[in-house]
Scaffold this active site. Structure first.
Site, mmCIF file in Angstrom:
data_model
loop_
_atom_site.group_PDB
_atom_site.id
_atom_site.type_symbol
_atom_site.label_atom_id
_atom_site.label_comp_id
_atom_site.label_asym_id
_atom_site.label_seq_id
_atom_site.Cartn_x
_atom_site.Cartn_y
_atom_site.Cartn_z
ATOM 1 N N TYR A 71 15.059 -5.795 1.548
ATOM 2 C CA TYR A 71 13.210 -6.323 2.721
ATOM 3 C C TYR A 71 14.181 -5.834 3.638
ATOM 4 C CZ TYR A 71 9.314 -8.120 4.006
ATOM 5 O OH TYR A 71 7.558 -7.807 5.142
ATOM 6 N N ASN A 112 -0.152 -1.112 -6.075
ATOM 7 C CA ASN A 112 0.544 -0.878 -7.709
ATOM 8 C C ASN A 112 0.443 -2.087 -8.046
ATOM 9 O OD1 ASN A 112 2.174 -2.361 -6.120
ATOM 10 N ND2 ASN A 112 4.117 -1.357 -6.271
ATOM 11 N N LYS A 154 1.344 12.877 8.903
ATOM 12 C CA LYS A 154 1.402 14.666 9.713
ATOM 13 C C LYS A 154 0.875 15.427 8.797
ATOM 14 C CE LYS A 154 5.410 17.894 10.030
ATOM 15 N NZ LYS A 154 6.418 17.876 8.553
#
Ligand code: UDP
Length: 328
Positions: free
Chosen positions: A146, A35, A106
């Site tokens: 964090y 990002n 998945k």
């Protein structure tokens, strides 16, 4: 063997770019998601001409659909000033982002590795830190976004393993340094070297008696690649056990750089862990891995990297703009 499609989230960051260079050199197809909040565009420019490299500007807190064989989930600002600049976004990265990446794994039946951290041990009472230690983390402090985010990420990883039999790996990464570190990200290795190069005083936070153990990035990359290909699903510490106090580390940097600047002392940030040293017995046993590059050699290479940057790059505050975190 057919070429693997490997997703590296946080692929424009310090670890991401070093890992990408390695994966491309091995002939893989690498998809980078970043990002660019803390990743740097100039660090991925060198990959853009490679037909086996794809760059996707995207934030993992939003879902994405891709075809991949392996995922290294490295996305998350790692430096305390950076992850504290927008703590809610940090937690989202570690929870919403992780859920998106686990769902992607998945769907693809892909192996996924989480870049966890020594911060899951918090300010530890056990020394050195072994994987069986549950940690001592403040859930409401300024590091919690964090630390708790990364702890929740580990929970989700193990739950996807138990509930969906997903092939998950968890690397607990200790302090890492080396080329492609960001000059202005506020970490001690880059701070001290850049301060020496700019002729500024060396800033020790607190009395300098807190300790860390620093791992050279090439060793770290080797460790996480081996872990991803292992059959092991519990967390594994990856780091260099060679512990040093911050005061002694400052001395090493002064010797290495020959700076005649003085050491100045600043306030210790809240919840700054007092000691940290990795126990890598598990990595040695399971992966046959241990670090090979000592601090003297690693720091020499890191210093050479920072010396190769222009004064503008070293001075440019915007080079790594924490205000970007506030906006989102
Ligand atoms: N530190 C310091 N001077 C600096 C930057 C950091 O003394 O200019 C200290 C910091 O307080 C901590 C240690 O060095 O005790 C390592 O800090 P860093 O941010 O690199 O990593 P972390 O705290 O996440 O281990």
């Amino acid at each position: 063997m057919s070429q693997k499609r490997i997703l590296v989230t946080g692929g424009a960051g310090f670890l991401g770019t070093n890992l990408t260079a390695r994966l491309l050199a091995e002939g893989n197809h690498v998809i980078c998601i970043d990002n660019f909040l803390s990743g740097l565009r100039e660090h991925v420019e060198g990959f853009l001409d490679n037909p086996d490299y794809e760059l996707i500007e995207h934030d993992i807190i939003d879902p994405i659909d891709l075809e991949v064989d392996e995922i290294y989930n490295l996305a998350c600002a790692g430096s305390p000033p950076a992850y504290q600049a927008n703590p809610i976004h940090t937690t989202k990265t570690c929870v919403h982002g992780i859920l998106n990446m686990l769902e992607l794994a998945k769907k693809n039946n892909a192996t996924i590795m989480q870049a966890s951290t020594s911060e899951v041990y918090g300010d530890p009472e056990i020394h050195p830190q072994v994987e069986s230690y549950w940690g001592r983390v403040n859930p409401i402090g300024i590091r919690s976004c964090y630390d708790e985010g990364k702890r929740c990420a580990e929970t989700l990883f193990l739950d996807y393993y138990r509930q969906h039999n997903l092939d998950i790996k968890i690397a607990r990464i200790f302090n890492t340094y080396g080329p492609r570190m960001h000059a202005n990200d506020g970490r001690v290795v880059s701070n001290f070297i850049v301060q020496a190069l700019k002729g500024e005083d060396i800033t020790i936070y607190g009395d300098g008696q807190q300790s860390r153990s620093f791992c050279y990035v090439d060793d770290l990359v080797e460790g996480i690649v081996r872990l991803l290909h292992s059959g092991y699903h519990e967390p594994v510490n990856i780091g260099n056990p060679d512990e040093i106090t911050i005061a002694d580390f400052a001395e090493e940097i002064i010797q290495l750089t020959g700076t005649d600047q003085k050491v100045i002392y600043k306030e210790l940030p809240m919840n700054d862990p007092k000691q940290r040293q990795t126990d890598i017995s598990r990595a040695i046993k399971l992966l046959g891995w241990e670090p090979k590059i000592g601090r003297a050699e690693g720091l020499k290479r890191t210093y050479a990297y920072f010396q190769s940057l222009s004064q503008a790059e070293l001075n440019e505050k915007d080079h790594y703009d924490f205000d970007k975190f506030i906006v989102k």
